[in-house]
Design a protein around this motif. Structure first.
Motif, PDB file in Angstrom:
ATOM      1  N   CYS A  10      13.302  22.118  59.274  1.00  0.00           N
ATOM      2  CA  CYS A  10      14.531  22.892  59.253  1.00  0.00           C
ATOM      3  C   CYS A  10      15.622  22.071  58.562  1.00  0.00           C
ATOM      4  O   CYS A  10      15.768  20.871  58.815  1.00  0.00           O
ATOM      5  CB  CYS A  10      14.945  23.252  60.672  1.00  0.00           C
ATOM      6  N   CYS A  46      19.913  20.493  62.298  1.00  0.00           N
ATOM      7  CA  CYS A  46      18.686  19.771  61.935  1.00  0.00           C
ATOM      8  C   CYS A  46      18.916  18.893  60.713  1.00  0.00           C
ATOM      9  O   CYS A  46      18.370  17.796  60.614  1.00  0.00           O
ATOM     10  CB  CYS A  46      17.551  20.743  61.658  1.00  0.00           C
ATOM     11  N   GLU A  49      14.841  27.137  55.663  1.00  0.00           N
ATOM     12  CA  GLU A  49      16.156  27.604  56.093  1.00  0.00           C
ATOM     13  C   GLU A  49      16.294  27.405  57.593  1.00  0.00           C
ATOM     14  O   GLU A  49      15.326  27.107  58.288  1.00  0.00           O
ATOM     15  CB  GLU A  49      16.324  29.084  55.733  1.00  0.00           C
ATOM     16  N   CYS A  50      17.459  27.615  58.104  1.00  0.00           N
ATOM     17  CA  CYS A  50      17.734  27.450  59.529  1.00  0.00           C
ATOM     18  C   CYS A  50      16.715  28.222  60.371  1.00  0.00           C
ATOM     19  O   CYS A  50      16.442  29.394  60.114  1.00  0.00           O
ATOM     20  CB  CYS A  50      19.149  27.933  59.843  1.00  0.00           C
ATOM     21  N   SER A  51      16.138  27.540  61.342  1.00  0.00           N
ATOM     22  CA  SER A  51      15.146  28.171  62.226  1.00  0.00           C
ATOM     23  C   SER A  51      15.805  28.827  63.435  1.00  0.00           C
ATOM     24  O   SER A  51      15.123  29.397  64.278  1.00  0.00           O
ATOM     25  CB  SER A  51      14.122  27.137  62.695  1.00  0.00           C
TER      26      SER A  51
END
Length: 84
Positions: free
Chosen positions: A13, A18, A47-49
């Motif tokens: 991430c 992260c 990308e952002c999880s």
């Protein structure tokens, strides 16, 4: 035309929380390179999880293993598992 795909992929991430843990990503990438496994195992940013409370988060494919709250010691164990 043929294209090479790695045996294993590590998706890390890169969201705002992260992404603050660049040391973990750098350690994993350096360890893979040090063990001459760069062609077998690749590291990708994702990308952002949306699991910011558990940063940093990563996923290992094709095993579909998810890891959270990773320290450098955890990263070392993950790399050993990847190399096995």
């Amino acid at each position: 035309m043929s294209i090479h795909f790695p045996e294993k992929s590590v998706f890390m991430c890169a969201g705002s929380k992260c992404g603050q843990h660049k040391d973990v990503r750098k350690f994993i990438k350096a360890s893979i390179k040090q063990h001459h496994a760069k062609g077998r195992i690749e590291v990708f940013k994702m990308e952002c999880s949306d699991r910011c409370k558990h940063a940093p988060v990563l996923c290992v494919q094709p095993d579909n293993k998810w890891y959270s709250d990773i320290s450098l010691a955890d990263a070392e164990k993950i790399v050993q598992d990847l190399l096995a």
